[in-house]
Design a protein around this motif. Structure first.
Motif, PDB file in Angstrom:
ATOM      1  N   LYS A 260      27.583  42.495  38.494  1.00 15.36           N
ATOM      2  CA  LYS A 260      26.669  43.066  39.477  1.00 15.36           C
ATOM      3  C   LYS A 260      26.114  44.394  38.980  1.00 15.36           C
ATOM      4  O   LYS A 260      24.904  44.657  39.083  1.00 15.36           O
ATOM      5  CB  LYS A 260      27.391  43.259  40.811  1.00 15.36           C
ATOM      6  CG  LYS A 260      26.511  43.852  41.900  1.00 15.36           C
ATOM      7  CD  LYS A 260      27.260  43.977  43.221  1.00 15.36           C
ATOM      8  CE  LYS A 260      26.365  44.578  44.299  1.00 15.36           C
ATOM      9  NZ  LYS A 260      27.067  44.712  45.596  1.00 15.36           N
TER      10      LYS A 260
ATOM     11  N   GLU B 256      29.989  37.457  42.566  1.00 15.14           N
ATOM     12  CA  GLU B 256      29.532  38.825  42.287  1.00 15.14           C
ATOM     13  C   GLU B 256      28.102  38.812  41.764  1.00 15.14           C
ATOM     14  O   GLU B 256      27.272  39.650  42.148  1.00 15.14           O
ATOM     15  CB  GLU B 256      30.457  39.491  41.267  1.00 15.14           C
ATOM     16  CG  GLU B 256      30.035  40.909  40.897  1.00 15.14           C
ATOM     17  CD  GLU B 256      30.879  41.494  39.757  1.00 15.14           C
ATOM     18  OE1 GLU B 256      30.324  42.316  38.993  1.00 15.14           O
ATOM     19  OE2 GLU B 256      32.054  41.132  39.634  1.00 15.14           O
ATOM     20  N   THR B 257      27.813  37.861  40.894  1.00 19.18           N
ATOM     21  CA  THR B 257      26.459  37.718  40.355  1.00 19.18           C
ATOM     22  C   THR B 257      25.467  37.414  41.476  1.00 19.18           C
ATOM     23  O   THR B 257      24.392  38.020  41.562  1.00 19.18           O
ATOM     24  CB  THR B 257      26.417  36.602  39.295  1.00 19.18           C
ATOM     25  OG1 THR B 257      27.326  36.918  38.231  1.00 19.18           O
ATOM     26  CG2 THR B 257      25.018  36.437  38.729  1.00 19.18           C
TER      27      THR B 257
ATOM     28  N   ALA C  13      24.650  40.409  43.553  1.00 14.96           N
ATOM     29  CA  ALA C  13      23.667  41.305  42.926  1.00 14.96           C
ATOM     30  C   ALA C  13      22.245  40.838  43.213  1.00 14.96           C
ATOM     31  O   ALA C  13      21.380  41.641  43.602  1.00 14.96           O
ATOM     32  CB  ALA C  13      23.904  41.363  41.417  1.00 14.96           C
TER      33      ALA C  13
END
Length: 298
Positions: free
Chosen positions: A94, A129-130, A133
């Motif tokens: 992120k 988490e990606t 982001a």
């Protein structure tokens, strides 16, 4: 030019679009090619922060001055250049994505990116988490939509399940029919657009010398090209027919073609004006080889 809605987004993308990775660094020529593309109906331009260490985004940004509201810009993130300039490392964190978008916005000279794509991906990534982001960047208005660029079925499935991606970019051609096994149908079922790259198989399907390709031997490639020539006849080039093969699948939103010359650009654009590939011709092309399947990352 025909336009297709990209997945469940509001983006309408030209069915033939401009892959910027192949652009050389003669700035005037880059501007001329991109302006000619726009004049002829191409509205999607695809780049990445990795290409030419960011210079590709700079060239595209310079060329699009005065045209930003007329085009759709896609770029990619996830490959972090090493400080010594010797290669790059995979980084889908992120923190890195949030940091990288600022650099891409600066290089592209824009306030927003229409389509921000993860430039790869593995099943071992911290996928949530990606996604977090990308969702944050959407909320902040720095990107409009996000997608991934991947040929890995296991990665694609996870993003289909867990994210709001509107697109997947993947390699797909008459000589790489691996997506036909289930990826294309999966994405179509979930209204996720497919941006096809490699539609002419590194030029093998547009006239370059024949050689082995993926799991196909030279003789097998020759057989496919002979069928391609017979289907094309005198009406169109084999490269145009190869692009039509890709566009025939209902999951495909656009074929992203790497453009270097004006002649190549105009021939590619002309594909959109040709009579649609018929079912019989499509069937002959499908019979020209045995489709391979993804062996890894299933």
């Amino acid at each position: 030019m025909n336009y297709c809605k990209l997945g469940n987004s509001e983006l309408k993308i030209s069915e033939v679009s401009f892959g910027c990775m192949s652009l050389k660094e003669e700035v005037d020529n880059v501007k001329q090619l991109i302006h000619l593309a726009i004049d002829n109906g191409i509205n999607y331009f695809d780049t990445a922060d990795l290409y030419q260490q960011g210079q590709n985004e700079v060239m595209l940004g310079n060329a699009l001055k005065g045209f930003r509201d007329k085009v759709i810009v896609g770029t990619k993130v996830g490959n972090q250049l090493r400080e010594d300039g010797n290669g790059w490392d995979w980084n889908p964190s992120k923190k890195y994505i949030i940091q990288s978008v600022e650099e891409s916005l600066r290089r592209l000279q824009t306030d927003y990116i229409d389509l921000y794509q993860l430039h790869g991906g593995t099943i071992d990534d911290a996928i949530d988490e990606t996604i977090e982001a990308f969702e944050q960047l959407k909320e902040e208005g720095k990107i409009r939509y996000y997608g991934i660029s991947s040929i890995r079925p296991n990665v694609i499935r996870e993003y289909v399940k867990r994210s709001n991606i509107v697109s997947v970019m993947m390699q797909y051609s008459l000589l790489d029919r691996r997506p036909e096994e289930f990826c294309l149908n999966l994405l179509q079922e979930h209204t996720i657009g497919v941006l096809a790259r490699g539609s002419v198989a590194k030029g093998l399907l547009s006239g370059k010398p024949v050689t082995d390709y993926l799991n196909y031997t030279t003789s097998e490639v020759k057989k496919t090209i002979e069928v391609l020539k017979n289907v094309s006849r005198e009406d169109k080039s084999i490269g145009q027919t190869a692009i039509q093969y890709v566009l025939k699948h209902p999951s495909i939103t656009s074929t992203v073609i790497g453009i270097r010359t004006e002649q190549h650009l105009l021939e590619t654009i002309a594909t959109s004006k040709l009579k649609v590939l018929g079912d019989e011709e499509y069937g002959l092309l499908k019979k020209s080889n045995k489709p391979a399947f993804y062996e890894n990352h299933r």
